[in-house]
Design an enzyme around this catalytic site. Structure first.
Site, mmCIF file in Angstrom:
data_model
loop_
_atom_site.group_PDB
_atom_site.id
_atom_site.type_symbol
_atom_site.label_atom_id
_atom_site.label_comp_id
_atom_site.label_asym_id
_atom_site.label_seq_id
_atom_site.Cartn_x
_atom_site.Cartn_y
_atom_site.Cartn_z
ATOM 1 N N GLU A 194 0.967 -1.067 0.008
ATOM 2 C CA GLU A 194 -0.104 -0.082 -0.015
ATOM 3 C C GLU A 194 1.035 1.168 -0.108
ATOM 4 O O GLU A 194 0.564 2.305 -0.854
ATOM 5 C CB GLU A 194 -0.908 -0.016 1.298
ATOM 6 C CG GLU A 194 -1.995 0.983 1.202
ATOM 7 C CD GLU A 194 -1.669 2.561 1.853
ATOM 8 O OE1 GLU A 194 -2.130 3.431 1.870
ATOM 9 O OE2 GLU A 194 -0.544 2.180 2.640
ATOM 10 N N ASP A 241 -8.217 1.468 8.198
ATOM 11 C CA ASP A 241 -6.777 2.192 8.081
ATOM 12 C C ASP A 241 -6.330 3.004 8.969
ATOM 13 O O ASP A 241 -7.359 3.981 9.448
ATOM 14 C CB ASP A 241 -6.553 2.720 6.609
ATOM 15 C CG ASP A 241 -4.951 2.726 6.252
ATOM 16 O OD1 ASP A 241 -4.098 2.219 7.227
ATOM 17 O OD2 ASP A 241 -4.596 3.342 5.088
HETATM 18 ZN ZN LIG Z 1 1.064 4.578 5.700
#
Ligand SMILES: [Zn+2]
Length: 389
Positions: A194, A241
């Site tokens: 990511e 997240d």
């Molecule tokens: Zn990050």
């Protein structure tokens, strides 16, 4: 807040009400806490993730093995697979870096071919940022990965009970099959790559998510299938997240999934009301709205005319959303103070908040999968019959 929700959301509530039954307080009370498994030094789930895990390094391999072993050893009914790719990065000097996404899927047992199950996808990334050296990425996103493992194990038995009951019901009645809208599965996606290696661009970020979205769009099921591709099989992509710092505020980013955000906000309200949230602030009886102000999901009453931030945050949902997947993005705004700093480590997690997110995510998944009536307390409470509900 709650009345306002009802008024605002009437059309979407009507659209989704048929397949959606909420969890009772009794069911919410049965959801176990992760407890010692989230200990940052010794916890069986979280501790092994709290190490640098830059793609292509031994730390990445070790963490991926830990994540896969968790399913293999504890949740044998989940099918574990990987979606692999390679790419050069701005720091790799032309070398191909490997990226491995982990997919853990649980579908109804009577499903015998691809393309017949719509799934709730619960998603987090397990790679960590390359700089600063030694960066752990506890909220980014070791803790979210741990939350998803805990959620998977916490709904596993109830899924088994529900699907066994459905099969028994189908066999004992004239009804020769199970209805299509009951073909609901669940998928945990733990994504690699990511983070950007140098600085965030379209090509230096989201390595794993981009590869998976592309491959899953191009994998076409038989023409007679209900869902055309693995990508189209995702009913909702719930991305966690930067979770695990205290006092998070998560906006509702997308109008098209605000109804799902509201279901989760309702669950947060219920969990706090029942005293099941560990981070719950003391209620101020002189200022009832103070409770709402302190919600993780504080925008349940948002209006169409309010400001919607969808599209401003680059994250793993983007390659999926660009291909039409519906997204619920659980990321705080503003970002937590420790974001991309060396002190985003285990010691700076707020464990009450981590536990609460795990509980809330589990409750959301259980409700989505319609597990009311099939949740039982740790240690074996009585399984209630569906007719009793
Ligand atoms: Zn990050």
């Amino acid at each position: 807040m709650r009345l306002l929700n009802g008024l605002l959301l009437l059309p979407t509530v009507l659209r989704t009400a048929i397949a959606y039954s909420t969890l009772s307080d009794d069911s919410l009370r049965t959801i176990p806490s992760a407890g010692a498994d989230f200990d940052i030094k010794t916890g069986a789930i979280l501790a092994p993730i709290l190490q640098p895990r830059v793609p292509g390094t031994p730390g990445s391999t070790a963490v991926l093995e830990h994540l896969a072993d968790f399913f293999r050893n504890n949740l044998p009914k989940w099918k574990v697979s990987f979606q692999n790719s390679t790419s050069t990065t701005p720091l790799s000097n032309g070398r191909e870096v490997p990226f491995h996404n982990l997919i853990a899927t649980r579908d109804p047992p009577w499903i015998d071919r691809e393309g017949e199950v719509g799934r709730l996808a619960l998603v987090a990334h397990y790679d960590s940022l390359i700089h600063p050296t030694g960066f752990i990425g506890a909220i980014d996103s070791a803790a979210p990965c741990a939350m998803l493992l805990h959620a998977a194990r916490s709904i596993d038995d109830a899924l088994t009970r529900k699907w066994e009951a459905m099969q028994a019901e189908a066999e004992s009645s004239d009804f020769s099959g199970l209805e299509m809208d009951e073909h609901k599965g669940v998928q945990i996606l733990l994504l690699d790559g990511e983070e950007a290696f140098q600085s965030w661009t379209d090509t230096d970020s989201l390595y794993g998510a981009r590869a998976m979205a592309e491959e899953w769009e191009q994998t076409v099921y038989a023409a007679s299938s209900t869902y055309s591709t693995p990508l189209a099989s995702i009913d909702l992509f719930v991305l966690l997240d930067l979770l695990g710092s205290p006092n998070p505020t998560v906006p509702s980013y997308f109008k098209t999934t605000h109804w799902a955000y509201q279901h989760m906000a309702d669950l947060e309200f219920s969990l706090r009301r029942l005293g099941l949230f560990k981070s719950a602030p003391a209620k101020d009886p002189d200022r009832p709205s103070a409770v709402d102000d302190q919600f993780f999901l504080h925008e349940a009453g948002k209006a169409d005319t309010d400001q919607w931030l969808g599209g401003y945050i680059g994250d793993d949902h983007l390659p999926f959303m660009a291909r039409g997947v519906e997204v619920l993005h659980l990321i705080p705004a503003p970002f937590p103070r420790v974001w991309h700093k060396i002190d985003d480590d285990g010691e700076h997690l707020d464990m009450n908040t981590v536990e609460d997110w795990a509980l809330l995510t589990t409750a959301f998944a259980a409700e989505w999968l319609e597990l009311e009536g099939f949740m039982t307390a740790d240690g074996g409470g009585k399984v209630r019959e569906r007719d009793e509900l």
